[in-house]
Write a protein that holds these residues in place. Structure first.
Motif, short mmCIF file in Angstrom:
data_model
loop_
_atom_site.label_atom_id
_atom_site.label_comp_id
_atom_site.label_asym_id
_atom_site.label_seq_id
_atom_site.Cartn_x
_atom_site.Cartn_y
_atom_site.Cartn_z
N LYS A 117 62.29 53.36 64.77
CA LYS A 117 62.70 54.48 64.04
C LYS A 117 64.14 54.25 63.33
O LYS A 117 64.23 54.51 62.07
CB LYS A 117 62.95 55.71 64.86
N ALA A 118 65.14 53.63 63.96
CA ALA A 118 66.24 53.04 63.34
C ALA A 118 66.03 52.09 62.09
O ALA A 118 66.48 52.03 61.12
CB ALA A 118 67.11 52.49 64.43
N TRP A 119 65.09 50.95 62.20
CA TRP A 119 64.75 50.12 61.41
C TRP A 119 64.18 51.02 60.12
O TRP A 119 64.66 50.67 58.83
CB TRP A 119 63.59 49.42 61.79
N ARG A 120 63.42 52.01 60.17
CA ARG A 120 62.99 52.97 59.31
C ARG A 120 63.89 53.39 58.42
O ARG A 120 64.09 53.49 57.24
CB ARG A 120 61.76 53.69 59.48
N GLU A 121 65.06 54.21 59.10
CA GLU A 121 65.84 54.86 58.61
C GLU A 121 66.66 53.92 57.72
O GLU A 121 67.30 54.58 56.85
CB GLU A 121 66.62 55.61 59.46
N PHE A 126 68.99 52.29 52.77
CA PHE A 126 69.29 51.34 51.69
C PHE A 126 68.61 51.34 50.59
O PHE A 126 69.30 51.30 49.27
CB PHE A 126 68.82 49.69 52.31
N ARG A 127 67.14 51.73 50.44
CA ARG A 127 66.62 52.17 49.15
C ARG A 127 67.32 53.18 48.45
O ARG A 127 67.27 53.01 47.09
CB ARG A 127 64.95 52.42 49.53
N GLU A 128 67.83 54.29 49.21
CA GLU A 128 68.43 55.37 48.30
C GLU A 128 69.65 54.79 47.58
O GLU A 128 69.81 55.24 46.55
CB GLU A 128 68.66 56.48 49.42
N VAL A 144 65.40 42.00 49.12
CA VAL A 144 66.35 42.20 50.43
C VAL A 144 65.38 43.50 50.93
O VAL A 144 65.26 43.28 52.33
CB VAL A 144 67.68 42.70 50.25
N LEU A 145 64.86 44.16 50.30
CA LEU A 145 64.21 45.56 50.89
C LEU A 145 63.13 44.96 51.49
O LEU A 145 62.65 45.27 52.71
CB LEU A 145 63.93 46.33 50.04
N ALA A 152 61.60 43.91 60.10
CA ALA A 152 61.23 44.96 60.97
C ALA A 152 59.99 45.06 61.62
O ALA A 152 59.81 45.32 62.76
CB ALA A 152 61.41 46.40 60.14
N ALA A 153 58.98 44.63 60.75
CA ALA A 153 57.52 44.48 61.12
C ALA A 153 57.30 43.19 62.31
O ALA A 153 56.72 43.50 63.15
CB ALA A 153 56.74 43.98 60.10
#
Length: 202
Positions: A117-121, A126-128, A144-145, A152-153
């Motif tokens: 969850k932390a990785w996704r957030e 970062f994307r935002e 980078v994204l 993360a994967a």
């Protein structure tokens, strides 16, 4: 952008640790309720200490975040100490609870889910933030994204493999979570360094 990106690194670090603490506490609370009377009291004492450590970390984080980037950076050592104390007490819980493999695996799964969850957030934040910068560095930020998602994967796949095996000791689970945590911290730092644009890319 430099101060915002530095703050984001520290805040993402703290959010990730708080997610893990919440997941561990929820899992341990369930097991403590099922414990035999003799070990139940000790387990509840440890859980109370863990909850206090979690609250202390959150309070410290809030105070330092309000004080700005320099204060948060300076508090990193103290934040790390709070985290280490939490991990030590969690190990004490498993020692007290009789090292039940089922509980260790359940807690590991909950903490691994919190890490995911932390990785996704972090990727979402970062994307935002990346959409707010000029398009000049868009290709670099996209790369980078992509790397952040790949890291993360990879971390998630390793944790998933351990979840499936099931019969590992807490020390093996803890080492895997620590490795994933380090990967998260490195990927998070790299992403926000890239967002700085002309800043250092270390």
């Amino acid at each position: 952008m430099s101060e915002q990106s530095s703050m984001s690194v520290y805040l993402n670090w703290a959010r990730e640790r708080l997610h893990e603490m919440d997941a561990a506490l929820a899992s341990l609370d369930v097991k403590a309720a099922e414990a035999e009377a003799a070990s139940k009291v000790k387990a509840q004492e440890i859980i109370a200490d863990l909850k206090k450590r979690r609250s202390d970390l959150e309070a410290l984080l809030k105070t330092q975040a309000e004080a700005g980037e320099a204060a948060l950076a300076g508090a990193k050592i103290e934040l790390d100490q709070h985290w280490a104390g939490f991990e030590t007490q969690m190990k004490s819980f498993f020692d007290t609870a009789g090292k039940q493999a089922e509980q260790q695996q359940a807690t590991f799964k909950d903490i691994a889910a919190a890490q995911a969850k932390a990785w996704r957030e972090s990727a979402d934040r970062f994307r935002e933030a990346a959409t707010k910068v000029t398009t000049a560095g868009t290709t670099d930020l996209d790369a980078v994204l992509t790397q952040l998602k790949s890291d993360a994967a990879q971390a998630g796949a390793h944790l998933e493999t351990l979840k499936q095996t099931g019969s590992q000791s807490w020390s093996v689970f803890s080492a895997a979570l620590s490795e994933s945590r380090k990967a998260f911290d490195a990927a998070n730092q790299a992403a926000w360094n890239a967002l700085r644009g002309s800043g250092p890319k270390s």
